[in-house]
Scaffold this motif. Structure first.
Motif, PDB file in Angstrom:
ATOM      1  N   SER A   1      56.305  14.885  55.059  1.00 38.50           N
ATOM      2  CA  SER A   1      57.030  16.148  55.212  1.00 38.50           C
ATOM      3  C   SER A   1      57.854  16.153  56.489  1.00 38.50           C
ATOM      4  CB  SER A   1      56.048  17.323  55.250  1.00 38.50           C
ATOM      5  OG  SER A   1      55.236  17.306  54.110  1.00 38.50           O
TER       6      SER A   1
ATOM      7  N   ARG B   1      42.310   5.841  52.907  1.00 43.02           N
ATOM      8  CA  ARG B   1      43.267   5.803  51.810  1.00 43.02           C
ATOM      9  C   ARG B   1      43.732   4.363  51.657  1.00 43.02           C
ATOM     10  NH1 ARG B   1      48.555   9.619  51.349  1.00 43.02           N
ATOM     11  NH2 ARG B   1      46.946  11.188  51.569  1.00 43.02           N
TER      12      ARG B   1
ATOM     13  N   LEU C   1      49.073   8.604  44.554  1.00 45.10           N
ATOM     14  CA  LEU C   1      48.855   9.998  44.933  1.00 45.10           C
ATOM     15  C   LEU C   1      50.159  10.755  45.054  1.00 45.10           C
ATOM     16  CD1 LEU C   1      46.280   9.738  47.839  1.00 45.10           C
ATOM     17  CD2 LEU C   1      45.976  11.092  45.791  1.00 45.10           C
ATOM     18  N   GLU C   2      51.135  10.138  45.688  1.00 47.74           N
ATOM     19  CA  GLU C   2      52.282  10.908  46.138  1.00 47.74           C
ATOM     20  C   GLU C   2      53.550  10.703  45.324  1.00 47.74           C
ATOM     21  OE1 GLU C   2      52.661  10.378  50.333  1.00 47.74           O
ATOM     22  OE2 GLU C   2      50.734  11.318  50.724  1.00 47.74           O
TER      23      GLU C   2
ATOM     24  N   GLY D   1      54.349  11.288  42.263  1.00 47.46           N
ATOM     25  CA  GLY D   1      54.724  12.352  41.336  1.00 47.46           C
ATOM     26  C   GLY D   1      55.615  13.411  41.946  1.00 47.46           C
ATOM     27  N   TYR D   2      55.412  13.708  43.204  1.00 47.33           N
ATOM     28  CA  TYR D   2      56.093  14.847  43.796  1.00 47.33           C
ATOM     29  C   TYR D   2      57.081  14.442  44.881  1.00 47.33           C
ATOM     30  CZ  TYR D   2      52.516  17.721  41.589  1.00 47.33           C
ATOM     31  OH  TYR D   2      51.707  18.339  40.687  1.00 47.33           O
ATOM     32  N   ALA D   3      57.284  13.136  45.039  1.00 47.25           N
ATOM     33  CA  ALA D   3      58.002  12.689  46.225  1.00 47.25           C
ATOM     34  C   ALA D   3      59.504  12.987  46.163  1.00 47.25           C
ATOM     35  CB  ALA D   3      57.799  11.192  46.399  1.00 47.25           C
TER      36      ALA D   3
ATOM     37  N   HIS E   1      60.909   9.920  50.770  1.00 46.37           N
ATOM     38  CA  HIS E   1      59.475   9.735  50.570  1.00 46.37           C
ATOM     39  C   HIS E   1      59.227   8.685  49.474  1.00 46.37           C
ATOM     40  CE1 HIS E   1      55.448  12.029  49.709  1.00 46.37           C
ATOM     41  NE2 HIS E   1      55.250  10.788  50.069  1.00 46.37           N
TER      42      HIS E   1
ATOM     43  N   SER F   1      56.775  18.557  40.573  1.00 44.76           N
ATOM     44  CA  SER F   1      57.906  19.450  40.799  1.00 44.76           C
ATOM     45  C   SER F   1      59.166  18.675  41.146  1.00 44.76           C
ATOM     46  CB  SER F   1      57.591  20.431  41.920  1.00 44.76           C
ATOM     47  OG  SER F   1      56.530  21.272  41.560  1.00 44.76           O
ATOM     48  N   GLY F   2      59.020  17.673  42.024  1.00 50.05           N
ATOM     49  CA  GLY F   2      60.172  16.871  42.435  1.00 50.05           C
ATOM     50  C   GLY F   2      60.788  16.183  41.232  1.00 50.05           C
TER      51      GLY F   2
ATOM     52  N   ARG G   1      45.452  18.924  48.867  1.00 49.40           N
ATOM     53  CA  ARG G   1      46.202  18.142  47.887  1.00 49.40           C
ATOM     54  C   ARG G   1      47.082  17.134  48.620  1.00 49.40           C
ATOM     55  NH1 ARG G   1      47.203  20.130  42.845  1.00 49.40           N
ATOM     56  NH2 ARG G   1      48.327  18.177  42.600  1.00 49.40           N
ATOM     57  N   GLU G   2      47.671  16.196  47.849  1.00 50.94           N
ATOM     58  CA  GLU G   2      48.505  15.162  48.450  1.00 50.94           C
ATOM     59  C   GLU G   2      49.846  15.731  48.915  1.00 50.94           C
ATOM     60  OE1 GLU G   2      47.998  15.667  45.382  1.00 50.94           O
ATOM     61  OE2 GLU G   2      49.787  15.290  44.190  1.00 50.94           O
ATOM     62  N   ASP G   3      50.446  15.073  49.875  1.00 48.47           N
ATOM     63  CA  ASP G   3      51.741  15.487  50.396  1.00 48.47           C
ATOM     64  C   ASP G   3      52.766  15.448  49.260  1.00 48.47           C
ATOM     65  OD1 ASP G   3      53.989  15.947  52.023  1.00 48.47           O
ATOM     66  OD2 ASP G   3      52.907  15.053  53.697  1.00 48.47           O
ATOM     67  N   GLY G   4      53.514  16.523  49.090  1.00 52.66           N
ATOM     68  CA  GLY G   4      54.521  16.551  48.034  1.00 52.66           C
ATOM     69  C   GLY G   4      54.073  17.372  46.838  1.00 52.66           C
ATOM     70  N   SER G   5      52.784  17.602  46.695  1.00 54.46           N
ATOM     71  CA  SER G   5      52.291  18.407  45.581  1.00 54.46           C
ATOM     72  C   SER G   5      52.819  19.835  45.708  1.00 54.46           C
ATOM     73  CB  SER G   5      50.765  18.403  45.579  1.00 54.46           C
ATOM     74  OG  SER G   5      50.259  19.700  45.370  1.00 54.46           O
ATOM     75  N   GLY G   6      53.170  20.432  44.583  1.00 51.72           N
ATOM     76  CA  GLY G   6      53.694  21.792  44.601  1.00 51.72           C
ATOM     77  C   GLY G   6      52.685  22.774  45.171  1.00 51.72           C
TER      78      GLY G   6
END
Lengths: 306, 299
Positions: free
Chosen positions: A65, A259, A267-268, A270-272, A276, B96-97, B178-183
């Motif tokens: 972030s 980790r 882990l990351e 999906g939303y990166a 990132h 979401s991304g 939760r993991e970084d980036g999760s909504g």
């Protein structure tokens, strides 16, 4: 005569086609490997160079972030989990292989062998579920009970590199067992006969002759196990806690949540966001390099065996 | 060999583009008001698509994105497909991304995001389809049942580390995030943490289920999940005295909540069936589904 010739011609054509088809398939395997490697490096390399390779590999803080990407804790996590898994899994695996090939009565071997094959087929997420529900509880009780005086609070949750290592050990057992069993089986009978004829006991024969003779195969089995362990993802995510921290040096460290490299990506991803994502691909590069090194060692060892 | 690859790629690309580019005359800026006025009709240009179960709507709507929105989208899709048997709605996850990217790249008709759309995420239209509350959860045996928002902030930032500091037992707090980036984490960070940083020693789980499982198994743990995903295995804390329920969230009492967004490419017009689906979601009927699933209606 004519008929014969026609048939020959026909089968020649057939053979040619089959050969080509197989060649194309072989090419697909290699191309896909090449494509994957190209893709990962293409996505991750520019980022890594931009960010600074040393900063990326040896940075101890991971905070996407705020655009801070250091994967050293993940490298440490992967290495410790894998080493610990080998420490647990290799002796057991080799022992089972020796037992299967040299000692077990055929009846017993007939039960154990399919069981090991079955074990290999268990999806990793199932093993992870087992670990999450059963093993974490056991480790948590241990850490909060008799060990609570020695462990820092953060190490008492059950989520730990130890839990991950046990899971990995279970998962690499079939690989280690089947490959080392193969190489033990390949030890020429004359070796054993000679040893026994010289008056060694069965145990001495196994310990001093058979296992050393199968050494490079057994080592290859262990290293393949390392490869599998370092690449394992799903089950590991479920039990190691995924905290980005370097464990304390000393025995307490095995109770630390960590980790792994694979976990970081899974882990990351999906939303990166864009940068990132590149950082995760760069994590993939490091993992890729690890795997290449490990597999090359196996190849060299196997060649030596031949 | 190369030719084959190229052909295969073209085929796949063709299908994807074909799906995404099915243009129609649908109005993009259908407002919510219109939909509430005529809650039976699914849209202006598909008026037959009402409750009679016989509609002329055909085609497929693809959706990708937030795994928090996914279960709700699936319920909405099921209700929509019941009314329009010839329409297919395909819901997939990705985050979401990924949802926003899918909309930007036209890889899906709708992307779903369980957070506010960021300013640098351009080229898309967005619709709020529901509001989700984030429940702060602890083990059912934990004596603590009400926390001030600032205490929660301090706990997740690592300033409060023992339950006794907030009226609980003398035990170290185990923070699960939760993991970084999760909504969900993004929303939690915005609402609860603010400028504070999540404590380094927090355990990280990558799904709602894994967080709930972690909290349900550890009497000292605290975590957060969607209010819609809370069950009996964990206890949802009151925040500033407000219960984590739909009523108090829509009343604005419960402070930890976030929007669920659908996004679509602003260049590409929605297909007829996609527009009809969107209208359905924003209609009273669709919003009833939203409420039935434990989320808060936007009407």
């Amino acid at each position: 005569m004519k008929f014969q010739k026609e048939r020959n011609n026909k089968s020649n054509i057939e053979e040619g086609i089959v050969k080509k088809v197989l060649f194309v398939m072989a090419l697909t395997a290699i191309t896909s490997l090449g494509l994957i490697a190209f893709f990962i490096f293409n996505e991750g390399m520019p980022f890594m160079i931009d960010y600074g390779i040393a900063d990326f590999i040896f940075g101890t803080e991971w905070d996407p972030s705020n655009q801070v990407y250091g994967i050293f804790p993940m490298i440490v996590g992967s290495v410790i989990a894998t080493l610990l898994a080998i420490l647990i899994g290799a002796p057991i695996g080799i022992a089972v292989a020796v037992y299967l090939v040299e000692i077990a009565p055929p009846k017993v071997a007939r039960i154990i062998r399919p069981a090991i094959t079955l074990m290999e087929g268990i999806p990793s997420v199932i093993i992870g579920l087992f670990g999450m529900v059963v093993m974490l509880d056991v480790i948590r009780r241990l850490a909060r009970g008799p060990l609570s005086e020695y462990l820092p609070a953060g190490y008492q949750t059950g989520y730990s590199v130890l839990a991950g290592a046990i899971i990995l050990a279970i998962m690499i057992l079939p690989t280690i067992i089947s490959i080392s069993a193969d190489s033990i089986r390949a030890v020429p009978n004359e070796y054993k006969e000679a040893a026994l004829a010289l008056g060694s006991s069965k145990w001495q024969t196994i310990y001093k002759v058979v296992v050393p003779a199968a050494k490079s195969g057994v080592l290859a089995a262990v290293i393949l196990g390392v490869g599998r362990a370092i690449g394992e993802t799903m089950a590991i995510i479920m039990v190691v806690g995924n905290t980005v921290q370097i464990p304390e040096a000393g025995w307490e460290g095995i109770f630390a949540p960590v980790r792994t490299l694979t976990g970081n990506i899974a882990l990351e991803m999906g939303y990166a966001g864009p940068e990132h994502r590149q950082a995760l691909f760069a994590t993939g590069i490091i993992l890729f390099i690890f795997i290449i090194i490990i597999n090359s060692i196996t190849l060299v060892l196997r060649k030596k065996e031949d | 060999m190369k030719l084959k690859k190229v052909l295969l790629f073209l085929l796949i690309a063709g299908v994807v583009i074909g799906l995404a580019a099915c243009g129609s005359d649908a109005e993009e800026d259908n407002t919510e008001e219109e939909n509430t006025e005529e809650n039976d009709a699914s849209s202006d240009n598909a008026e037959e698509a009402s409750n009679n179960g016989e509609s002329g709507l055909e085609g497929t709507v693809t959706m990708a994105g937030s795994t928090s929105v996914q279960p709700l989208s699936e319920e909405l899709a099921a209700a929509f497909m019941e009314q329009n048997p010839d329409a297919r709605i395909e819901v997939s996850g990705g985050g979401s991304g990924a949802g926003v990217t899918a909309a930007q790249d036209n890889a899906a008709d709708f992307g779903a995001a369980s957070r506010e759309i960021k300013e640098d995420e351009t080229g898309i239209d967005e619709w709020v389809i529901a509001i989700d509350g984030i429940g702060i959860i602890v083990h059912p045996d934990n004596p603590v049942s009400d926390l001030a928002l600032e205490d929660i902030t301090s706990i997740f930032a690592g300033e409060i580390t023992n339950w006794s500091e907030v009226g609980g037992d003398d035990a170290d707090i185990v923070v699960i995030s939760r993991e970084d980036g999760s909504g969900t984490r993004g929303a939690f960070t915005d609402i609860v943490l603010g400028d504070a940083e999540l404590v380094d020693s927090a355990l990280i789980q990558n799904s709602t289920g894994a967080v709930a499982e972690g909290v349900a198994n550890d009497p000292n743990a605290i975590g957060y999940v969607s209010v819609g995903a809370m069950d009996d295995t964990v206890k949802g804390l009151l925040v500033d005295g407000a219960e984590p329920t739909a009523e108090s969230i829509s009343a604005g009492d419960y402070p930890v909540s976030r929007p669920f967004n659908y996004v679509a490419n602003e260049e590409t017009e929605l297909s007829e069936v996609a527009q009809a689906y969107l209208d359905f979601v924003l209609s009273d009927e669709g919003q009833q589904v939203v409420e039935d699933n434990g989320f808060i209606s936007v009407n």
